[in-house]
Write a protein that holds these residues in place. Structure first.
Motif, short mmCIF file in Angstrom:
data_model
loop_
_atom_site.label_atom_id
_atom_site.label_comp_id
_atom_site.label_asym_id
_atom_site.label_seq_id
_atom_site.Cartn_x
_atom_site.Cartn_y
_atom_site.Cartn_z
N ASP A 75 0.83 -1.21 0.00
CA ASP A 75 0.00 0.00 0.00
C ASP A 75 0.86 1.26 0.00
O ASP A 75 0.58 2.22 -0.73
CB ASP A 75 -0.94 0.01 1.21
N VAL A 76 1.91 1.25 0.82
CA VAL A 76 2.82 2.41 0.87
C VAL A 76 3.49 2.59 -0.49
O VAL A 76 3.58 3.71 -1.01
CB VAL A 76 3.87 2.23 2.00
N TYR A 77 3.97 1.52 -1.07
CA TYR A 77 4.63 1.62 -2.36
C TYR A 77 3.68 2.08 -3.46
O TYR A 77 4.06 2.89 -4.31
CB TYR A 77 5.31 0.29 -2.74
N ARG A 78 2.46 1.58 -3.46
CA ARG A 78 1.51 2.02 -4.49
C ARG A 78 1.25 3.52 -4.37
O ARG A 78 1.18 4.22 -5.38
CB ARG A 78 0.21 1.22 -4.41
N ALA A 79 1.12 4.03 -3.16
CA ALA A 79 0.91 5.46 -2.97
C ALA A 79 2.14 6.24 -3.41
O ALA A 79 2.02 7.27 -4.10
CB ALA A 79 0.58 5.77 -1.50
N MET A 80 3.32 5.76 -3.04
CA MET A 80 4.55 6.44 -3.41
C MET A 80 4.74 6.42 -4.93
O MET A 80 5.06 7.45 -5.54
CB MET A 80 5.75 5.78 -2.73
N ILE A 81 4.52 5.28 -5.54
CA ILE A 81 4.67 5.18 -6.99
C ILE A 81 3.69 6.10 -7.71
O ILE A 81 4.05 6.78 -8.67
CB ILE A 81 4.51 3.71 -7.45
N ALA A 82 2.45 6.15 -7.24
CA ALA A 82 1.46 7.04 -7.87
C ALA A 82 1.91 8.49 -7.80
O ALA A 82 1.79 9.24 -8.78
CB ALA A 82 0.10 6.86 -7.19
N ALA A 83 2.45 8.90 -6.67
CA ALA A 83 2.94 10.28 -6.52
C ALA A 83 4.14 10.52 -7.44
O ALA A 83 4.23 11.58 -8.08
CB ALA A 83 3.30 10.56 -5.07
N PHE A 84 5.04 9.57 -7.50
CA PHE A 84 6.20 9.73 -8.38
C PHE A 84 5.80 9.72 -9.85
O PHE A 84 6.41 10.41 -10.66
CB PHE A 84 7.25 8.65 -8.10
N ILE A 85 4.78 8.96 -10.22
CA ILE A 85 4.30 8.99 -11.60
C ILE A 85 3.81 10.38 -11.95
O ILE A 85 4.10 10.91 -13.03
CB ILE A 85 3.22 7.91 -11.85
N GLN A 86 3.08 11.01 -11.04
CA GLN A 86 2.61 12.38 -11.29
C GLN A 86 3.79 13.33 -11.45
O GLN A 86 3.80 14.18 -12.35
CB GLN A 86 1.68 12.84 -10.16
N GLN A 87 4.80 13.20 -10.59
CA GLN A 87 6.00 14.02 -10.71
C GLN A 87 6.68 13.79 -12.06
O GLN A 87 7.05 14.73 -12.76
CB GLN A 87 6.98 13.68 -9.58
N GLU A 88 6.83 12.52 -12.42
CA GLU A 88 7.52 12.18 -13.66
C GLU A 88 6.73 12.64 -14.89
O GLU A 88 7.32 13.10 -15.87
CB GLU A 88 7.78 10.68 -13.71
N LEU A 89 5.41 12.53 -14.84
CA LEU A 89 4.59 13.02 -15.97
C LEU A 89 4.81 14.52 -16.17
O LEU A 89 4.95 14.98 -17.30
CB LEU A 89 3.11 12.72 -15.73
N ALA A 90 4.83 15.27 -15.07
CA ALA A 90 5.06 16.72 -15.17
C ALA A 90 6.45 17.00 -15.74
O ALA A 90 6.61 17.86 -16.61
CB ALA A 90 4.90 17.37 -13.80
N GLU A 91 7.45 16.29 -15.26
CA GLU A 91 8.81 16.50 -15.75
C GLU A 91 8.94 16.06 -17.20
O GLU A 91 9.61 16.74 -17.99
CB GLU A 91 9.80 15.76 -14.86
N HIS A 92 8.31 14.95 -17.55
CA HIS A 92 8.38 14.46 -18.92
C HIS A 92 7.74 15.45 -19.88
O HIS A 92 8.27 15.70 -20.96
CB HIS A 92 7.70 13.08 -19.01
N SER A 93 6.60 16.00 -19.50
CA SER A 93 5.91 16.94 -20.40
C SER A 93 6.68 18.24 -20.56
O SER A 93 6.50 18.97 -21.53
CB SER A 93 4.50 17.22 -19.91
N ALA A 94 7.57 18.57 -19.62
CA ALA A 94 8.37 19.79 -19.70
C ALA A 94 9.65 19.62 -20.50
O ALA A 94 10.36 20.60 -20.76
CB ALA A 94 8.70 20.28 -18.29
N LEU A 95 9.94 18.38 -20.89
CA LEU A 95 11.17 18.13 -21.66
C LEU A 95 11.05 18.75 -23.06
O LEU A 95 9.97 18.80 -23.63
CB LEU A 95 11.44 16.63 -21.78
N PRO A 96 12.19 19.18 -23.60
CA PRO A 96 12.17 19.76 -24.95
C PRO A 96 11.85 18.72 -26.01
O PRO A 96 11.99 17.57 -25.88
CB PRO A 96 13.59 20.30 -25.15
#
Length: 96
Positions: A75-96
């Motif tokens: 449960d902890v990992y699923r919550a952490m992974i979901a949060a990191f996916i959101q972070q990574e999606l934002a970073e990925h969309s900001a890439l040139p």
């Protein structure tokens, strides 16, 4: 190794020490997540549902091996992974 505590204050002090270590490890994991964004082609690669399941299965096994509750760990990992996916999606969309 778990310290045998003799008071609630000692328990809380030990938890506070662990929290510092856990947050430090989360920061390190987050730095690698940021790097991963550069290597992924699209948002589907960022979400990587098969990888999520692979990691969750791995940590359940580690939890059993190390004496942690497998369900809590997952449960902890699923919550952490979901949060990191959101972070990574934002970073990925900001890439040139």
């Amino acid at each position: 190794m778990t310290t045998h505590c003799h008071s609630l204050e000692q328990v809380r002090a030990q938890i506070d020490l662990l929290d510092r270590q856990i947050v430090s490890l989360i920061a390190q994991r987050g730095a690698y997540v940021s790097q991963a964004a550069r290597f992924k082609k699209d948002s589907n690669a960022v979400k990587a549902p098969q990888r999520v399941e692979q990691v969750c299965a791995k940590v359940r096994g580690l939890a059993s091996e190390l004496g942690a509750n497998p369900q809590v760990t997952e449960d902890v990992y699923r919550a952490m992974i979901a949060a990191f996916i959101q972070q990574e999606l934002a970073e990925h969309s900001a890439l040139p």
